[in-house]
Design a protein around this motif. Structure first.
Motif, mmCIF file in Angstrom:
data_model
loop_
_atom_site.group_PDB
_atom_site.id
_atom_site.type_symbol
_atom_site.label_atom_id
_atom_site.label_comp_id
_atom_site.label_asym_id
_atom_site.label_seq_id
_atom_site.Cartn_x
_atom_site.Cartn_y
_atom_site.Cartn_z
ATOM 1 N N VAL A 56 25.707 15.888 42.704
ATOM 2 C CA VAL A 56 26.876 15.827 43.631
ATOM 3 C C VAL A 56 27.816 16.583 42.411
ATOM 4 N N ARG A 57 28.831 17.595 43.410
ATOM 5 C CA ARG A 57 29.582 18.522 42.590
ATOM 6 C C ARG A 57 31.047 17.933 42.940
ATOM 7 N N GLU A 82 45.677 19.483 36.442
ATOM 8 C CA GLU A 82 46.818 18.657 36.132
ATOM 9 C C GLU A 82 46.821 17.298 36.808
ATOM 10 N N ASN A 83 45.617 16.857 36.937
ATOM 11 C CA ASN A 83 45.319 15.584 37.442
ATOM 12 C C ASN A 83 44.603 14.593 36.433
ATOM 13 N N PRO A 84 44.847 14.220 35.373
ATOM 14 C CA PRO A 84 44.128 13.764 34.314
ATOM 15 C C PRO A 84 43.515 12.245 35.065
ATOM 16 N N ALA A 85 44.354 11.644 35.830
ATOM 17 C CA ALA A 85 43.641 10.457 36.199
ATOM 18 C C ALA A 85 42.518 10.495 37.174
ATOM 19 N N SER A 86 42.330 11.490 37.738
ATOM 20 C CA SER A 86 41.207 11.911 38.576
ATOM 21 C C SER A 86 39.897 12.276 37.555
ATOM 22 N N MET A 87 40.448 12.983 36.516
ATOM 23 C CA MET A 87 39.418 13.439 35.829
ATOM 24 C C MET A 87 38.639 12.215 34.965
ATOM 25 N N ARG A 88 39.428 11.159 34.372
ATOM 26 C CA ARG A 88 39.092 9.984 33.757
ATOM 27 C C ARG A 88 38.013 9.280 34.739
ATOM 28 N N VAL A 89 38.398 9.117 36.143
ATOM 29 C CA VAL A 89 37.714 8.456 36.810
ATOM 30 C C VAL A 89 36.074 9.084 36.963
ATOM 31 N N LEU A 90 36.161 10.388 37.282
ATOM 32 C CA LEU A 90 34.964 11.202 37.190
ATOM 33 C C LEU A 90 34.207 11.173 35.993
ATOM 34 N N THR A 91 34.728 11.285 34.653
ATOM 35 C CA THR A 91 33.817 11.536 33.609
ATOM 36 C C THR A 91 33.397 9.869 33.226
ATOM 37 N N TYR A 99 32.228 8.005 35.251
ATOM 38 C CA TYR A 99 30.860 7.693 36.014
ATOM 39 C C TYR A 99 29.918 8.718 35.785
ATOM 40 N N GLY A 100 30.040 9.389 34.626
ATOM 41 C CA GLY A 100 29.068 10.322 34.204
ATOM 42 C C GLY A 100 29.021 11.833 34.729
ATOM 43 N N PHE A 101 30.212 12.223 35.339
ATOM 44 C CA PHE A 101 30.577 13.480 35.591
ATOM 45 C C PHE A 101 30.583 14.352 34.422
ATOM 46 N N LYS A 102 30.100 15.562 34.311
ATOM 47 C CA LYS A 102 30.150 16.528 33.326
ATOM 48 C C LYS A 102 30.765 17.897 34.023
ATOM 49 N N ILE A 103 31.554 18.403 32.841
ATOM 50 C CA ILE A 103 32.293 19.333 33.187
ATOM 51 C C ILE A 103 31.351 21.007 33.170
ATOM 52 N N THR A 104 31.201 21.667 34.267
ATOM 53 C CA THR A 104 30.281 22.697 34.491
ATOM 54 C C THR A 104 31.012 23.961 34.456
ATOM 55 N N GLY A 105 32.600 24.009 34.548
ATOM 56 C CA GLY A 105 33.160 25.291 34.481
ATOM 57 C C GLY A 105 34.576 25.284 34.971
ATOM 58 N N GLU A 106 35.204 26.262 35.271
ATOM 59 C CA GLU A 106 36.535 26.249 35.487
ATOM 60 C C GLU A 106 36.762 27.412 36.631
ATOM 61 N N ILE A 121 38.971 22.287 37.295
ATOM 62 C CA ILE A 121 37.914 21.846 36.367
ATOM 63 C C ILE A 121 36.822 21.429 37.438
ATOM 64 N N GLN A 122 35.633 22.183 37.175
ATOM 65 C CA GLN A 122 34.396 21.932 38.093
ATOM 66 C C GLN A 122 33.530 21.168 37.279
ATOM 67 N N LEU A 123 32.989 20.022 37.945
ATOM 68 C CA LEU A 123 32.265 19.136 37.384
ATOM 69 C C LEU A 123 30.957 18.540 38.376
ATOM 70 N N GLN A 124 29.970 17.906 37.796
ATOM 71 C CA GLN A 124 28.963 17.523 38.477
ATOM 72 C C GLN A 124 28.160 16.381 37.914
ATOM 73 N N ILE A 125 27.440 15.636 38.595
ATOM 74 C CA ILE A 125 26.718 14.503 38.065
ATOM 75 C C ILE A 125 25.104 14.386 38.910
ATOM 76 N N THR A 126 24.188 14.526 37.746
ATOM 77 C CA THR A 126 22.724 14.066 38.253
ATOM 78 C C THR A 126 22.489 12.966 38.804
ATOM 79 N N ARG A 127 21.437 12.830 39.836
ATOM 80 C CA ARG A 127 20.830 11.453 39.928
ATOM 81 C C ARG A 127 20.376 10.803 38.812
ATOM 82 N N ASN A 128 19.650 11.453 37.947
ATOM 83 C CA ASN A 128 19.174 10.566 36.535
ATOM 84 C C ASN A 128 20.335 10.153 35.895
ATOM 85 N N ASP A 129 21.246 11.104 35.708
ATOM 86 C CA ASP A 129 22.490 10.445 34.815
ATOM 87 C C ASP A 129 23.179 9.390 35.403
#
Length: 188
Positions: free
Chosen positions: A128-129, A135-144, A146-153, A169-177
């Protein structure tokens, strides 16, 4: 990958993620009419009119849930935000928002966990991406959290800001993670 023909209602400790209703229009317009909310979203205009709200609800209800799901987030029986999962048969992605009065209460963390559990466990997605404006650090904290990792910008347009291109900032999380993270949480 599994598909779904009926609308998936999700529940967490405090929230119900359900189908949009015509009765959500007033709060939807009030929340998305708040520039502090809409400035962090790519696809919502500002100002956000009643016609925009009706279109939002019509589109949400017209979704084929095999491909896209738009949930209304409900707290104590009241609409408080939205959550969308799209392209569920391909490069799945999510986006979300809450009315400002609901910020800082852990609600989006709760909604995100419920949606990810549904997408990975019920729909058997592998990745899931998402994207978040820098400029939205609150959303970034929520995502990280729950295991989302940065994949690019990238640059992404924000309709609420006259279609300005903002750093995203682009992020994704895998099912396994996700499953590893949630099984660790359950065992502690």
């Amino acid at each position: 990958m599994k598909t779904q023909n009926t609308f998936p209602v999700l529940r967490s400790d405090r929230l119900v993620l359900r189908e949009m209703r015509a009765g959500d229009l007033e709060r939807l317009c009030a929340y998305l009419g708040d520039f502090e909310v809409s400035k962090s979203l790519s696809s919502q205009p500002h100002p956000f009119s009643e016609e925009d709200g009706r279109d939002y609800i019509v589109q949400a209800l017209a979704n084929n849930t095999a491909e896209n799901v738009t949930w209304a987030i409900e707290l104590d029986g009241q609409f408080c935000g939205g959550f969308k999962a799209k392209e569920l048969q391909g490069a799945a992605s999510v986006g979300y928002w809450l009315g400002r009065e609901h910020w800082g209460k852990g609600l989006m963390s709760e909604a995100l966990q419920a949606v990810l559990a549904y997408l990975f466990e019920e729909r058997a997605l592998h990745v899931v991406r998402t994207g978040v404006f820098k400029e939205n650090p609150a959303s970034m904290r929520v995502l990280t959290k729950y295991g989302f990792k940065i994949t690019g910008e990238a640059k992404h347009v924000c309709r609420a800001r006259d279609n300005a291109e903002l750093d995203e900032i682009q992020l994704q999380i895998t099912r396994n993670d996700f499953l590893r993270l949630t099984s660790t949480d359950a065992s502690t």
